[in-house]
Write an enzyme that holds these catalytic residues in place. Sequence first.
Site, short mmCIF file in Angstrom:
data_model
loop_
_atom_site.label_atom_id
_atom_site.label_comp_id
_atom_site.label_asym_id
_atom_site.label_seq_id
_atom_site.Cartn_x
_atom_site.Cartn_y
_atom_site.Cartn_z
CG HIS A 134 -6.18 6.07 1.23
ND1 HIS A 134 -5.85 6.92 2.27
CD2 HIS A 134 -5.81 6.72 0.11
CE1 HIS A 134 -5.31 8.03 1.78
NE2 HIS A 134 -5.26 7.92 0.45
CG ASP A 189 -2.38 6.90 -1.25
OD1 ASP A 189 -3.28 7.66 -1.69
OD2 ASP A 189 -1.27 7.32 -0.86
CG HIS A 209 -1.14 7.08 3.05
ND1 HIS A 209 -0.62 7.90 3.98
CD2 HIS A 209 -1.97 7.85 2.29
CE1 HIS A 209 -1.10 9.12 3.80
NE2 HIS A 209 -1.93 9.12 2.79
CG HIS A 222 -1.38 12.92 4.33
ND1 HIS A 222 -1.34 12.46 3.04
CD2 HIS A 222 -0.08 13.21 4.65
CE1 HIS A 222 -0.10 12.49 2.59
NE2 HIS A 222 0.68 12.95 3.54
CG HIS A 243 -6.24 9.54 -4.28
ND1 HIS A 243 -6.51 10.74 -3.65
CD2 HIS A 243 -5.37 8.89 -3.45
CE1 HIS A 243 -5.84 10.81 -2.51
NE2 HIS A 243 -5.14 9.70 -2.37
CE LYS A 301 -6.27 11.72 4.26
NZ LYS A 301 -5.88 11.19 2.98
C1 NCD Z 1 -2.21 11.46 -3.46
C2 NCD Z 1 -2.83 12.12 -4.71
O1 NCD Z 1 -2.18 12.15 -5.75
O2 NCD Z 1 -3.98 12.58 -4.62
N1 NCD Z 1 -0.80 11.32 -3.68
C3 NCD Z 1 0.02 10.46 -3.03
O3 NCD Z 1 1.23 10.52 -3.25
N2 NCD Z 1 -0.43 9.54 -2.22
C4 NCD Z 1 -2.53 12.25 -2.25
C5 NCD Z 1 -2.20 11.55 -0.97
O4 NCD Z 1 -2.89 10.62 -0.54
O5 NCD Z 1 -1.22 11.94 -0.31
ZN ZN Z 2 -4.14 9.19 -0.73
#
Ligand code: NCD
Ligand code: ZN
Length: 350
Positions: free
Chosen positions: A15, A249, A176, A138, A17, A101
């Site tokens: 997971h 995450d 998460h 999520h 970003h 997702k």
């Molecule tokens: C994530 C993001 O910034 O894209 N933020 C987070 O707090 N985890 C999005 C997410 O996974 O909820």
């Molecule tokens: Zn995330």
Amino acid sequence: MTPTRLEITCPDDWHLHLRDGDALASVVAHTAQRFARAIVMPNLKPPVTTVAQAEDYRRRILASLPAASRFQPLMTLYLTENMPVEEVARAKASDNVFAVKYYPAGATTNSASGVRELSRVYRVIEAMERHELPLLLHGEVTDPDIDIFDRERVFIERHLMPLRERFPALRMVLEHITTRDAVDFVSGAPANVAATITAHHLLLNRNALFDGGIRPHNYCAPILKRETHRAALLQAATRGDTHFFLGTDSAPHVREAKETACGCAGLYTAHAALEFYAEAFEQVGRLDRLEAFASFHGPDFYRLPRNEGRVVLERAHWLVPDEYPLAGSTCKPMRAGESVAWSLVQPAAY
Ligand code: NCD
Ligand code: ZN
């Protein structure tokens, strides 16, 4: 006695970003040094909703990698109420898309296009169940009447339990997880249900949000919970249960977007991700279980081969810089200006 050297099969991040454009170029090397593959989140602006967009995004990620890197991005689609059912078959047929997702609309960063009413995506979910394409959740309600610390538990009761009953064969990952409730739900479920756990939810409890003052860099979604929940997550991650695997995450935001009156959710952890997990496992004397959590349970769930390369960590402190460059600005990483107990001495294969 605590080992001082840890050699494990190269892990994956289930997971992550990575963002896009300049931000992508700023962060991707941190992940590629530590992980062979990562499940890449689709919450760009606009979101990645089609296989064609995911393939394009994948090419941009590959183009941003350090020259010799063999890192593989595993792509996902962002579920909207408008997703055509045929997109599921296209995703299944693609070599590069591995999951869809689900974001509840309004739950977190770039989630405005998410789902408002689960029943509106039942046809897509039914196709995913049939095609055995995992749904990544999520797991939080956004109902303003629900206390923010209860959002995950209420999601499980209101949405996840009915979803499991309606689609018993659906392969799903509760992403998460942050609560004992999620641990109990997932560990009691059959093998088609799994969960990822972040390093920050293993290392921090909600006191880290208010440590001598408000700490916007520790704000993420789902929000940090009380110590009893952190302890339950650490227990789940370190007991060898195949339902649970590594998903950082890591979610970079420029400093200005976090240090403001209404700051974004997300912690940046990619710079020391594996090292943080090692610290957490060491806390409970279970470094011997890190490899299964980081390198075996994830590929087994996703039905992908385990990696062949190795990575090596040594128990040697290093100082995290106060900030890293991010898209023309900077990002304050987890543990900024403080030390991490483990160092990566042999990175993922280049
Ligand atoms: C994530 C993001 O910034 O894209 N933020 C987070 O707090 N985890 C999005 C997410 O996974 O909820
Ligand atoms: Zn995330």
